[in-house]
Structure formats: C-alpha cells, structure tokens
Design a protein around this motif. Structure first.
Motif, PDB file in Angstrom:
ATOM      1  N   LYS A 123       0.802  -1.232   0.000  1.00  0.00           N
ATOM      2  CA  LYS A 123       0.000   0.000   0.000  1.00  0.00           C
ATOM      3  C   LYS A 123       0.834   1.281   0.000  1.00  0.00           C
ATOM      4  CE  LYS A 123      -3.869  -2.312   0.230  1.00  0.00           C
ATOM      5  NZ  LYS A 123      -4.240  -2.910  -1.026  1.00  0.00           N
ATOM      6  N   LEU A 124       2.013   1.222  -0.595  1.00  0.00           N
ATOM      7  CA  LEU A 124       2.849   2.407  -0.751  1.00  0.00           C
ATOM      8  C   LEU A 124       2.790   2.872  -2.202  1.00  0.00           C
ATOM      9  CD1 LEU A 124       6.018   1.306   1.248  1.00  0.00           C
ATOM     10  CD2 LEU A 124       4.377   3.059   1.908  1.00  0.00           C
ATOM     11  N   PRO A 125       3.002   4.158  -2.460  1.00  0.00           N
ATOM     12  CA  PRO A 125       3.087   4.595  -3.852  1.00  0.00           C
ATOM     13  C   PRO A 125       4.163   3.808  -4.586  1.00  0.00           C
ATOM     14  CG  PRO A 125       3.048   6.482  -2.370  1.00  0.00           C
ATOM     15  CD  PRO A 125       3.198   5.257  -1.515  1.00  0.00           C
ATOM     16  N   VAL A 126       3.925   3.569  -5.869  1.00  0.00           N
ATOM     17  CA  VAL A 126       4.869   2.804  -6.690  1.00  0.00           C
ATOM     18  C   VAL A 126       5.341   3.662  -7.855  1.00  0.00           C
ATOM     19  CG1 VAL A 126       4.992   0.895  -8.357  1.00  0.00           C
ATOM     20  CG2 VAL A 126       4.074   0.499  -6.080  1.00  0.00           C
ATOM     21  N   ILE A 127       6.650   3.652  -8.072  1.00  0.00           N
ATOM     22  CA  ILE A 127       7.245   4.228  -9.275  1.00  0.00           C
ATOM     23  C   ILE A 127       7.643   3.033 -10.125  1.00  0.00           C
ATOM     24  CG2 ILE A 127       9.084   5.650 -10.232  1.00  0.00           C
ATOM     25  CD1 ILE A 127       9.301   6.963  -7.426  1.00  0.00           C
ATOM     26  N   LEU A 128       6.980   2.864 -11.256  1.00  0.00           N
ATOM     27  CA  LEU A 128       7.128   1.681 -12.091  1.00  0.00           C
ATOM     28  C   LEU A 128       7.940   2.005 -13.332  1.00  0.00           C
ATOM     29  CD1 LEU A 128       6.177  -1.293 -12.585  1.00  0.00           C
ATOM     30  CD2 LEU A 128       4.201  -0.316 -13.770  1.00  0.00           C
ATOM     31  N   SER A 129       9.132   1.423 -13.424  1.00  0.00           N
ATOM     32  CA  SER A 129       9.963   1.601 -14.610  1.00  0.00           C
ATOM     33  C   SER A 129       9.439   0.721 -15.729  1.00  0.00           C
ATOM     34  CB  SER A 129      11.417   1.238 -14.306  1.00  0.00           C
ATOM     35  OG  SER A 129      11.996   2.203 -13.483  1.00  0.00           O
ATOM     36  N   THR A 130       9.537   1.230 -16.952  1.00  0.00           N
ATOM     37  CA  THR A 130       8.947   0.533 -18.090  1.00  0.00           C
ATOM     38  C   THR A 130       9.963   0.163 -19.165  1.00  0.00           C
ATOM     39  OG1 THR A 130       8.444   2.621 -19.197  1.00  0.00           O
ATOM     40  CG2 THR A 130       6.754   1.719 -17.718  1.00  0.00           C
ATOM     41  N   GLY A 131      11.244   0.284 -18.884  1.00  0.00           N
ATOM     42  CA  GLY A 131      12.270   0.028 -19.889  1.00  0.00           C
ATOM     43  C   GLY A 131      12.123  -1.327 -20.556  1.00  0.00           C
ATOM     44  N   LEU A 133      -5.541  -4.303  -9.328  1.00  0.00           N
ATOM     45  CA  LEU A 133      -6.366  -5.413  -8.836  1.00  0.00           C
ATOM     46  C   LEU A 133      -5.994  -5.798  -7.405  1.00  0.00           C
ATOM     47  CD1 LEU A 133      -6.667  -7.750 -11.964  1.00  0.00           C
ATOM     48  CD2 LEU A 133      -8.494  -6.437 -10.840  1.00  0.00           C
ATOM     49  N   ALA A 134      -4.747  -5.525  -7.032  1.00  0.00           N
ATOM     50  CA  ALA A 134      -4.302  -5.805  -5.664  1.00  0.00           C
ATOM     51  C   ALA A 134      -4.588  -4.620  -4.735  1.00  0.00           C
ATOM     52  CB  ALA A 134      -2.817  -6.145  -5.653  1.00  0.00           C
ATOM     53  N   GLY A 135      -5.289  -3.603  -5.250  1.00  0.00           N
ATOM     54  CA  GLY A 135      -5.731  -2.504  -4.408  1.00  0.00           C
ATOM     55  C   GLY A 135      -4.881  -1.250  -4.444  1.00  0.00           C
ATOM     56  N   LEU A 136      -3.870  -1.195  -5.296  1.00  0.00           N
ATOM     57  CA  LEU A 136      -2.991  -0.022  -5.339  1.00  0.00           C
ATOM     58  C   LEU A 136      -3.469   0.959  -6.398  1.00  0.00           C
ATOM     59  CD1 LEU A 136      -0.350   1.104  -4.077  1.00  0.00           C
ATOM     60  CD2 LEU A 136       0.819   0.200  -6.076  1.00  0.00           C
ATOM     61  N   GLN A 137      -3.548   2.216  -6.049  1.00  0.00           N
ATOM     62  CA  GLN A 137      -3.958   3.252  -7.000  1.00  0.00           C
ATOM     63  C   GLN A 137      -2.853   4.271  -7.271  1.00  0.00           C
ATOM     64  OE1 GLN A 137      -6.890   3.057  -8.688  1.00  0.00           O
ATOM     65  NE2 GLN A 137      -7.087   1.123  -7.586  1.00  0.00           N
ATOM     66  N   ASP A 138      -1.927   4.428  -6.349  1.00  0.00           N
ATOM     67  CA  ASP A 138      -0.895   5.468  -6.456  1.00  0.00           C
ATOM     68  C   ASP A 138       0.296   4.922  -7.244  1.00  0.00           C
ATOM     69  OD1 ASP A 138       0.569   7.762  -6.167  1.00  0.00           O
ATOM     70  OD2 ASP A 138       0.481   7.796  -3.984  1.00  0.00           O
ATOM     71  N   ILE A 139       0.212   5.026  -8.574  1.00  0.00           N
ATOM     72  CA  ILE A 139       1.218   4.453  -9.481  1.00  0.00           C
ATOM     73  C   ILE A 139       1.758   5.555 -10.380  1.00  0.00           C
ATOM     74  CG2 ILE A 139       1.645   2.732 -11.281  1.00  0.00           C
ATOM     75  CD1 ILE A 139      -1.021   1.374 -10.229  1.00  0.00           C
ATOM     76  N   MET A 140       3.070   5.686 -10.417  1.00  0.00           N
ATOM     77  CA  MET A 140       3.734   6.628 -11.316  1.00  0.00           C
ATOM     78  C   MET A 140       4.551   5.821 -12.311  1.00  0.00           C
ATOM     79  SD  MET A 140       4.994   9.218  -8.355  1.00  0.00           S
ATOM     80  CE  MET A 140       4.769   8.033  -7.024  1.00  0.00           C
ATOM     81  N   LEU A 141       4.436   6.154 -13.576  1.00  0.00           N
ATOM     82  CA  LEU A 141       5.216   5.463 -14.595  1.00  0.00           C
ATOM     83  C   LEU A 141       6.496   6.227 -14.881  1.00  0.00           C
ATOM     84  CD1 LEU A 141       2.553   4.390 -17.218  1.00  0.00           C
ATOM     85  CD2 LEU A 141       3.569   3.046 -15.379  1.00  0.00           C
TER      86      LEU A 141
END
Length: 194
Positions: free
Chosen positions: A137-145, A161-169
């Motif tokens: 339940k922490l914000p995620v910074i998702l790398s897309t390389g 689907l696992a309940g996380l909304q705070d996603i940065m690409l």
C-alpha cells in the motif's frame, strides 16, 4: 511523497555505484545533496534473491567477477547500512528511495519506512512480485524500460487489482548513457494517452 515538492522532482540514481561500500554510498548522497536533487535512489537486494551461483556474467561485465551471483554479492549493502543511509539522506532533507529485488528486500524497505517503492524494469512482467508490492500500500514508481505497452498495461492492472492506486510510470532507456536520438521521449505521451 511528492506533496509540497517542486516539479520536476529530481532523483539521483545511486543504484549500486557505491560498489558495496556504505562509506562511498554516503559520499554519493552528499554529492546528490550538493547537486540539489529531491531524492536519492538505491538498489536493495541480497544476491541469493537475484541470481543463481551458475548464472554467467554478461560480456560487458567480464573481468569483474566469476558469475552474476558473485558480482551481485560484491555490490550488496548490509540492511543495517541501508537503514543508516536512509536516515542520513532524510537528515539532509532528501527522499530515500530504493528498488527491492525480492520479497526479503521489499519487506525490509517497508519495515524501515520508505515512502514509495521503485520497481525496476526487469520486474515489469513479474506479476506475483508486483502483487506483493501492491499489498504494501505504498506509492509505486514503475519503470517501463524494454516493456511493451501491453506489458505496462498488464503491470498496472495487476497493481490495481491488488488494491494499489498510487502508481507513477517512469519511461526508461536501457542504454547508459542513452544517446538523445534513442530516448524516445514521445513514449511518455503514448503512455499518458493509453
């Protein structure tokens, strides 16, 4: 964790450039602070979580270690050192970020109170690990390389689907340093539209 921060938000990628030395890691934090960045980002792992003792090293790594496991083992920081570095960075007003490379590292980073989880490009398709990350339940910074748009969408869907909304690409290139003509910055607009 971006509240009250100016934009753009600058992250100094320290990664494993400390070569396994907590003392050098601290000097790199100092250099980042002097460069007036907002955050420092490390990699937190245990070699046994990331590589087999039989995994060969890449061509460009030849001469550094006998295999991937040994190479990574030489780049590890003790968890106690990582906790100290987090405290030190935060004492300077920097946000401390780190990329976990397995469940043990993920649990440790959450235990010491990181404000967000940085997910490496190599984990983009590791859906079970993304689910475990989302459950924190922490914000995620998702790398897309090197990921396709479909893989990015599947990763985001898995996190949500696992309940996380705070996603940065994060749009990433996999060549360091990346020539300007290979950065493909329009991919950011493509991901925004998608």
């Amino acid at each position: 964790f971006l509240n009250n921060k100016r934009l753009p938000f600058i992250i100094a990628e320290i990664g494993v450039n400390h070569n396994g030395s907590a003392e050098l890691a601290k000097k790199l934090i100092d250099a980042a602070y002097n460069a007036r960045v907002d955050a420092v980002k490390f990699q937190t792992f245990k070699a046994w979580e990331c590589a087999s003792k039989y995994a060969p090293i890449a061509e460009y790594q030849k001469g550094t270690a006998e295999n991937q496991y040994k190479l990574l083992e030489n780049l590890e920081l003790d968890f106690a050192d990582v906790a100290d570095l987090k405290e030190y960075a935060e004492s300077l007003g920097l946000v401390f970020l780190s990329t976990p490379d397995g469940q043990t590292s993920l649990d440790f980073l959450c235990d010491i109170g990181v404000k967000a989880i940085k997910v490496a490009s190599g984990e983009l398709t590791n859906l079970p690990f993304l689910t475990a990350i989302a459950f924190k339940k922490l914000p995620v910074i998702l790398s897309t390389g090197m990921g396709t748009l479909g893989e990015v969408e599947e990763a985001i869907t898995t996190l949500k689907l696992a309940g996380l909304q705070d996603i940065m690409l994060m749009h990433c290139t996999t060549e360091y340093p990346a020539p300007a003509e290979e950065c493909n910055l329009k991919a950011i607009q493509t991901m925004q539209k998608a």
